[in-house]
Scaffold this active site. Structure first.
Site, PDB file in Angstrom:
ATOM      1  N   GLY A  25       0.836  -1.199   0.000  1.00 42.00           N
ATOM      2  CA  GLY A  25       0.000   0.000   0.000  1.00 42.00           C
ATOM      3  C   GLY A  25       0.863   1.237   0.000  1.00 42.00           C
ATOM      4  N   SER A  26       0.353   2.291   0.615  1.00 40.67           N
ATOM      5  CA  SER A  26       1.057   3.575   0.573  1.00 40.67           C
ATOM      6  C   SER A  26       2.275   3.564   1.495  1.00 40.67           C
ATOM      7  CB  SER A  26       0.109   4.698   0.984  1.00 40.67           C
ATOM      8  OG  SER A  26      -0.366   4.472   2.290  1.00 40.67           O
ATOM      9  N   GLY A  79       2.747   2.319   5.323  1.00 42.80           N
ATOM     10  CA  GLY A  79       3.879   1.418   5.555  1.00 42.80           C
ATOM     11  C   GLY A  79       4.679   1.832   6.781  1.00 42.80           C
ATOM     12  N   CYS A 100       1.861   0.485  -8.498  1.00 44.34           N
ATOM     13  CA  CYS A 100       2.954   1.058  -7.711  1.00 44.34           C
ATOM     14  C   CYS A 100       4.186   1.256  -8.574  1.00 44.34           C
ATOM     15  CB  CYS A 100       3.241   0.179  -6.513  1.00 44.34           C
ATOM     16  SG  CYS A 100       3.272  -1.556  -6.929  1.00 44.34           S
ATOM     17  N   GLU A 108       3.126   5.977   3.359  1.00 41.64           N
ATOM     18  CA  GLU A 108       2.674   6.579   4.620  1.00 41.64           C
ATOM     19  C   GLU A 108       2.154   5.507   5.592  1.00 41.64           C
ATOM     20  OE1 GLU A 108      -0.620   9.057   3.723  1.00 41.64           O
ATOM     21  OE2 GLU A 108      -1.017   9.534   5.825  1.00 41.64           O
ATOM     22  N   GLU A 121       3.720  10.426  -5.793  1.00 43.10           N
ATOM     23  CA  GLU A 121       3.012   9.358  -6.503  1.00 43.10           C
ATOM     24  C   GLU A 121       1.555   9.800  -6.717  1.00 43.10           C
ATOM     25  OE1 GLU A 121       2.197   5.657  -4.325  1.00 43.10           O
ATOM     26  OE2 GLU A 121       2.834   4.605  -6.126  1.00 43.10           O
TER      27      GLU A 121
HETATM   28  P1  NAP Z   1      -3.428   2.505   2.044  1.00 44.55           P
HETATM   29  O1  NAP Z   1      -4.151   3.374   2.990  1.00 44.55           O
HETATM   30  O2  NAP Z   1      -1.970   2.343   2.201  1.00 44.55           O
HETATM   31  O3  NAP Z   1      -4.158   1.074   2.096  1.00 44.55           O
HETATM   32  C1  NAP Z   1      -3.572  -0.183   1.897  1.00 44.55           C
HETATM   33  C2  NAP Z   1      -4.128  -1.190   2.893  1.00 44.55           C
HETATM   34  O4  NAP Z   1      -3.744  -0.833   4.229  1.00 44.55           O
HETATM   35  C3  NAP Z   1      -5.640  -1.271   2.940  1.00 44.55           C
HETATM   36  O5  NAP Z   1      -6.033  -2.590   3.194  1.00 44.55           O
HETATM   37  C4  NAP Z   1      -5.944  -0.345   4.081  1.00 44.55           C
HETATM   38  O6  NAP Z   1      -7.225  -0.500   4.632  1.00 44.55           O
HETATM   39  C5  NAP Z   1      -4.892  -0.713   5.058  1.00 44.55           C
HETATM   40  N1  NAP Z   1      -4.632   0.296   6.087  1.00 44.55           N
HETATM   41  C6  NAP Z   1      -4.957   1.608   6.092  1.00 44.55           C
HETATM   42  N2  NAP Z   1      -4.510   2.211   7.202  1.00 44.55           N
HETATM   43  C7  NAP Z   1      -3.867   1.265   7.927  1.00 44.55           C
HETATM   44  C8  NAP Z   1      -3.156   1.269   9.182  1.00 44.55           C
HETATM   45  N3  NAP Z   1      -3.002   2.365   9.894  1.00 44.55           N
HETATM   46  N4  NAP Z   1      -2.610   0.108   9.599  1.00 44.55           N
HETATM   47  C9  NAP Z   1      -2.726  -1.022   8.870  1.00 44.55           C
HETATM   48  N5  NAP Z   1      -3.379  -1.080   7.693  1.00 44.55           N
HETATM   49  C10 NAP Z   1      -3.940   0.043   7.220  1.00 44.55           C
HETATM   50  O7  NAP Z   1      -3.693   2.963   0.575  1.00 44.55           O
HETATM   51  P2  NAP Z   1      -4.978   3.781   0.061  1.00 44.55           P
HETATM   52  O8  NAP Z   1      -5.447   4.756   1.072  1.00 44.55           O
HETATM   53  O9  NAP Z   1      -5.944   2.797  -0.384  1.00 44.55           O
HETATM   54  O10 NAP Z   1      -4.349   4.575  -1.167  1.00 44.55           O
HETATM   55  C11 NAP Z   1      -3.649   5.791  -0.940  1.00 44.55           C
HETATM   56  C12 NAP Z   1      -2.405   5.863  -1.790  1.00 44.55           C
HETATM   57  O11 NAP Z   1      -1.575   4.745  -1.515  1.00 44.55           O
HETATM   58  C13 NAP Z   1      -2.630   5.765  -3.280  1.00 44.55           C
HETATM   59  O12 NAP Z   1      -3.007   6.963  -3.856  1.00 44.55           O
HETATM   60  C14 NAP Z   1      -1.294   5.304  -3.750  1.00 44.55           C
HETATM   61  O13 NAP Z   1      -0.411   6.381  -3.860  1.00 44.55           O
HETATM   62  C15 NAP Z   1      -0.835   4.394  -2.651  1.00 44.55           C
HETATM   63  N6  NAP Z   1      -1.099   2.965  -2.954  1.00 44.55           N
HETATM   64  C16 NAP Z   1      -0.059   2.191  -3.314  1.00 44.55           C
HETATM   65  C17 NAP Z   1      -0.279   0.868  -3.641  1.00 44.55           C
HETATM   66  C18 NAP Z   1       0.830  -0.047  -4.039  1.00 44.55           C
HETATM   67  O14 NAP Z   1       0.591  -1.038  -4.697  1.00 44.55           O
HETATM   68  N7  NAP Z   1       2.064   0.208  -3.613  1.00 44.55           N
HETATM   69  C19 NAP Z   1      -1.563   0.348  -3.620  1.00 44.55           C
HETATM   70  C20 NAP Z   1      -2.613   1.154  -3.221  1.00 44.55           C
HETATM   71  C21 NAP Z   1      -2.355   2.466  -2.905  1.00 44.55           C
HETATM   72  P3  NAP Z   1      -8.377   0.439   3.991  1.00 44.55           P
HETATM   73  O15 NAP Z   1      -8.684  -0.206   2.721  1.00 44.55           O
HETATM   74  O16 NAP Z   1      -9.472   0.416   4.924  1.00 44.55           O
HETATM   75  O17 NAP Z   1      -7.785   1.824   3.863  1.00 44.55           O
END
Ligand code: NAP
Ligand code: MG
Length: 498
Positions: A249-250, A254, A305, A252, A402
């Protein structure tokens, strides 16, 4: 293979009719507080399913089940060959149910059915089969040791590779089925037990995969699936009975995972964001480089990503390449993923739509010029036009951050030294692309890139055998290939005096 057709897909009607439950200890169960959340189709913004809203209490329940299955259950005692057969069968079942799984991806994420069917589903099946093969090949070594302070002693020393234990896996929404597969398959091959937390936007294919996993005969509690929001992920990352957390995921979030994991110092692997440079040298074959550059950024609507989101082009051919990529962008058919002609669907959610259009608007205010796109599509769902931005430079937000949408920033370069420094001038290091007919330049630049994957005269090529992951703030560890197994194994040294 089913042809793409307008929603609602017949195959899914029964599956979607009832609220979906959590998969814990081999049983489908409601969230402990009985709540549900809605899943939307981003092409229509309509609700398509109700899903159990798992929270900390459900995570704890799932961890207990995974703990029991690891500590006392049959999984860790099963022979590698028997484990392999079940994992292989999961791959077979994904293939058998490929139409249905691809339809779920289209409904949930918005990606075209044809793409989900041709890419996401077969790659997901493949990683289970690839990892099934590794079960019987997880080997230690015998090691000659020379203990100098014990004269005349004889030792037999060897290593064992053992499963790390109970694993929490948290995945995003951009490739819902594939990300589940990339995470589950190596952990299962290593002999771990798992709690999977899918993204709140796209939980459906993981739930269907849970049913297929059950059908494949995996013992109860080996894979548990808790649908929910970020708080469920946070509870999983912080759980003391979890031995390892794997996150995609993000960057942030991470960083939050790393902090949450520090309580019991559980092992952590991360697959995070990127802002990957895609480089076209002046001798490149533009017949392949131009469509290649368009695919690098527009595949999966830029929600990759590793998207080639910074396009560096030799100054001599800059105008020609940008015009070519813009022409490609204008040809892309944007629309509902169930329409047969659709090549690009909507962004996954209102949040992502606003995030991406916000970046593009601010970029244009800061002086970037859109050669194409730069705006939303006049449709009900979260559609954005594929966008090529020029007159950009490294200090701009759109070049640094990104965007995670179909938006490429293009910049000319004069010489290779300057290019390498600029291409590496990023907090990320996931991927890079190079387009050239000159072997020395290709391999020379590949070596200079601070990135986990370098594609030469191609882009977005993934294979179950090819490791994938990031340098710098793009992550820790690797997915796929035999490297991925190491994320789920501990090494034990055994030393015997003989
Ligand atoms: P995200 O918040 O990083 O979500 C990824 C996963 O982590 C989801 O299952 C999310 O649950 C979960 N999560 C959220 N907050 C968490 C926490 N504090 N502790 C543990 N797990 C948590 O990503 P997003 O908000 O969906 O997307 C935001 C940005 O992240 C995108 O615009 C992009 O830049 C980046 N992103 C990167 C990738 C990649 O493949 N590297 C993939 C997706 C997004 P929820 O679904 O409930 O939030
Ligand atoms: Mg989030």
């Amino acid at each position: 293979m089913a042809t793409a057709s307008e929603a609602p897909p017949e195959l899914l009607k029964t599956f979607l009719a009832s609220p979906k439950k959590l998969f814990i200890d081999g049983h489908w169960t409601e969230a402990q507080d009985g709540t549900l959340f809605e899943v939307l189709n981003p092409s229509t913004t309509q609700c398509v399913a109700q899903v159990a809203h798992g929270k900390k209490a459900d995570i704890q329940h799932a961890v207990q089940a995974a703990r029991k299955a690891f500590d006392t259950g049959p999984w860790s005692q099963m022979t590698a060959s028997d484990r392999s057969k079940i994992i292989w069968k999961i791959g077979d079942l994904i293939e058998t149910h490929g139409d249905e799984l691809a339809q779920l991806e289209t409904l949930d994420n918005g990606k075209p059915f044809t793409v989900a069917r041709a890419a996401d589903v077969p790659l997901a099946a493949d990683i289970f089969r690839y990892m099934a093969g590794w079960c019987t090949k997880i080997e230690g070594h015998t090691i000659p040791i020379s203990v100098p302070n014990v004269p005349g002693a004889n030792f037999h020393a060897y290593t064992l590779k053992e499963p790390v234990g109970v694993v929490g896996q948290i995945i995003p929404w951009n490739f819902p089925l594939l990300m589940a597969a990339w995470k589950l398959a190596p952990a299962l091959a290593a002999g771990c037990t798992i709690i999977l937390k899918p993204a709140e936007q796209t939980p459906l294919s993981a739930i269907r995969l849970g049913e297929l996993i059950q059908e494949a005969g995996l013992p109860n509690g080996v894979v548990n699936i808790v649908t929910g929001y970020g708080d469920a992920g946070a509870a999983l990352a912080a759980e003391d009975r979890v031995d390892k957390v794997a996150f995609t995921g993000s960057t942030e979030v991470g960083k939050q995972i790393v902090q949450a994991a520090s309580g019991n110092l559980k092992k952590v692997t991360l697959e995070l964001g990127g802002k990957s440079p895609n480089i076209i040298l002046k001798d490149a074959d533009l017949q392949t480089a131009i469509p290649g550059a368009a695919n690098a950024i527009f595949f999966n609507h830029g929600q990759c990503c590793c998207a080639g989101s910074r396009l560096y082009v030799a100054a001599e051919i800059f105008d020609e390449v940008c015009a070519g990529v813009s022409e490609q962008a204008k040809q892309i058919k944007v629309g509902d993923g169930f329409h047969a002609e659709t090549q690009m669907g909507p962004l996954v959610s209102k949040e992502q739509f606003e995030r991406v259009t916000g970046f593009v608007d601010r970029g244009q205010t800061a002086g970037a010029k859109a050669m194409c796109g730069g705006d939303a599509v006049d449709l009900e769902g979260y559609f954005v036009n594929p966008t090529v931005l020029v007159e950009t430079h490294e200090a701009m937000e759109i070049v640094k951050e990104e965007i995670f949408g179909p938006v490429v920033v293009a910049m000319p370069f004069e010489n290779q030294q300057d290019l390498i420094a600029r291409a590496n001038d990023t907090a990320y290091g996931l991927a890079a692309g190079i387009w050239t007919d000159d072997l020395a330049s290709a391999h020379g630049i590949a070596k200079s890139m601070r990135a986990g994957t370098v594609w030469i005269n191609c882009y977005n090529v993934f294979d179950a055998a090819l490791p994938f992951g990031g340098y710098k703030q793009s992550g820790w560890g690797r997915e796929m290939g035999h490297e991925a197994l190491n994320n789920y194994l501990e090494v034990k040294s055994v030393c015997v005096s003989i």
